[in-house]
Design a protein around this motif. Structure first.
Motif, mmCIF file in Angstrom:
data_model
loop_
_atom_site.group_PDB
_atom_site.id
_atom_site.type_symbol
_atom_site.label_atom_id
_atom_site.label_comp_id
_atom_site.label_asym_id
_atom_site.label_seq_id
_atom_site.Cartn_x
_atom_site.Cartn_y
_atom_site.Cartn_z
ATOM 1 N N TYR A 228 0.984 -1.160 -0.005
ATOM 2 C CA TYR A 228 -0.119 0.019 0.020
ATOM 3 C C TYR A 228 1.097 1.194 -0.109
ATOM 4 C CZ TYR A 228 -4.379 2.470 1.043
ATOM 5 O OH TYR A 228 -5.622 2.979 0.982
ATOM 6 N N GLY B 177 -13.440 0.023 3.123
ATOM 7 C CA GLY B 177 -12.605 -1.389 2.323
ATOM 8 C C GLY B 177 -13.590 -2.009 1.626
ATOM 9 N N THR B 178 -13.320 -2.908 0.743
ATOM 10 C CA THR B 178 -13.810 -3.975 -0.003
ATOM 11 C C THR B 178 -13.107 -5.205 0.531
ATOM 12 O OG1 THR B 178 -12.931 -3.531 -2.130
ATOM 13 C CG2 THR B 178 -14.988 -2.354 -1.581
ATOM 14 N N ARG B 179 -14.007 -6.328 0.362
ATOM 15 C CA ARG B 179 -13.218 -7.825 0.526
ATOM 16 C C ARG B 179 -14.073 -8.627 -0.814
ATOM 17 N NH1 ARG B 179 -11.137 -9.191 6.428
ATOM 18 N NH2 ARG B 179 -10.581 -6.879 6.971
ATOM 19 N N HIS C 68 -8.367 -7.840 -0.614
ATOM 20 C CA HIS C 68 -8.606 -6.803 0.328
ATOM 21 C C HIS C 68 -8.196 -5.355 -0.483
ATOM 22 C CE1 HIS C 68 -8.962 -5.227 4.775
ATOM 23 N NE2 HIS C 68 -9.708 -4.364 4.007
ATOM 24 N N ASP C 69 -9.172 -4.395 -0.578
ATOM 25 C CA ASP C 69 -8.590 -3.042 -0.956
ATOM 26 C C ASP C 69 -9.221 -2.079 0.142
ATOM 27 O OD1 ASP C 69 -8.219 -4.309 -3.308
ATOM 28 O OD2 ASP C 69 -9.835 -3.335 -4.586
ATOM 29 N N MET D 192 -9.480 4.483 -2.505
ATOM 30 C CA MET D 192 -9.772 2.864 -2.371
ATOM 31 C C MET D 192 -8.571 2.231 -3.459
ATOM 32 S SD MET D 192 -11.657 0.499 -0.928
ATOM 33 C CE MET D 192 -12.857 1.439 -0.619
ATOM 34 N N GLN D 193 -7.727 1.217 -3.057
ATOM 35 C CA GLN D 193 -6.732 0.712 -3.880
ATOM 36 C C GLN D 193 -6.467 -0.542 -3.190
ATOM 37 O OE1 GLN D 193 -2.976 2.541 -3.733
ATOM 38 N NE2 GLN D 193 -4.300 4.367 -2.757
ATOM 39 N N SER D 194 -5.841 -1.437 -4.100
ATOM 40 C CA SER D 194 -5.311 -2.880 -3.415
ATOM 41 C C SER D 194 -4.450 -2.661 -2.173
ATOM 42 C CB SER D 194 -4.612 -3.534 -4.553
ATOM 43 O OG SER D 194 -4.311 -4.874 -4.130
ATOM 44 N N TYR D 195 -4.969 -3.629 -1.227
ATOM 45 C CA TYR D 195 -4.056 -3.638 0.045
ATOM 46 C C TYR D 195 -3.289 -5.163 -0.050
ATOM 47 C CZ TYR D 195 -3.211 -4.138 4.870
ATOM 48 O OH TYR D 195 -2.455 -4.539 6.082
ATOM 49 N N SER E 238 -3.563 -9.709 -0.965
ATOM 50 C CA SER E 238 -4.465 -10.655 -1.242
ATOM 51 C C SER E 238 -3.722 -12.068 -1.248
ATOM 52 C CB SER E 238 -4.652 -10.699 -2.914
ATOM 53 O OG SER E 238 -3.373 -10.413 -3.494
#
Length: 193
Positions: A31, A155-157, A170-171, A179-182, A184
């Motif tokens: 990140y 966040g999104t999952r 998990h973003d 929001m961006q990739s965190y 996986s």
């Protein structure tokens, strides 16, 4: 091999039955401000017969030895995995639930789902979404943190069962970033709980 519902599982969480078990595997975290790093993960999804699943996970960073011979062995594929686990990057615990009422926006072939998560960095989150056909899509509905907690805003999952493995992504929107990739990972079932 046919899937068998875990013994004693509450009918309310049948749509989540594919998550139940102990999982292990590897992934990557990165990140803005966090150098991309490999990690190992253990994830346990259990039940006690109640209308929810319990969730705990620990992520440990993979430590690369500074020894040049070890780096060569790693590069040519002859390296042995580290004997000692690396430092803990994060832990989480929480609960998966299927709400009793179906909110608008849930696809006809899916079920609504909630994930409540707490971690020791000082924040808690409630994710909502839908689950079906071995896939759960979630977005944060509420994120709260203590005065000294990690500044996570949203966040999104995504969790999916792919060829028998659990893959997740998990973003995050955190620390003033969009929001961006965190993180996986791909996890393999070790045993069913």
């Amino acid at each position: 091999m046919p899937f068998v519902l875990p013994e004693g599982l509450a009918p309310e969480v049948y749509p989540l039955a594919w998550l139940v078990g102990r999982w292990r595997g590897e992934g990557v975290v990165g990140y803005p401000g966090i150098e991309e790093s490999a990690f190992t993960q253990e994830l346990d999804v259990t039940h006690d017969g109640g209308p929810y699943l319990a969730y705990t996970t620990t992520i440990r960073l993979v430590v690369t030895p500074d020894d040049p011979a070890a780096l060569v062995a790693e590069a040519d594929g002859t390296a042995e995995p580290p004997a000692e686990p690396g430092p803990v990057w994060s832990t989480e615990s929480g609960y998966w639930r299927i709400p009793p009422e179906r909110p608008e926006g849930v696809a006809p072939d899916k079920h609504p789902v909630e994930l409540l998560v707490a971690d020791p960095s000082g924040h808690v989150a409630v994710y909502v979404g839908q689950v079906g056909n071995g896939r759960a899509d979630l977005a944060s509905d509420l994120v709260a943190h203590t005065a000294t907690g990690a500044a996570v805003n949203a966040g999104t999952r995504l969790y999916g069962l792919v060829e028998g493995d659990l893959m997740w992504a998990h973003d995050l929107a955190a620390f003033g970033h969009p929001m961006q990739s965190y993180a996986s990972a791909r996890l393999t079932r070790v045993d069913a709980s």
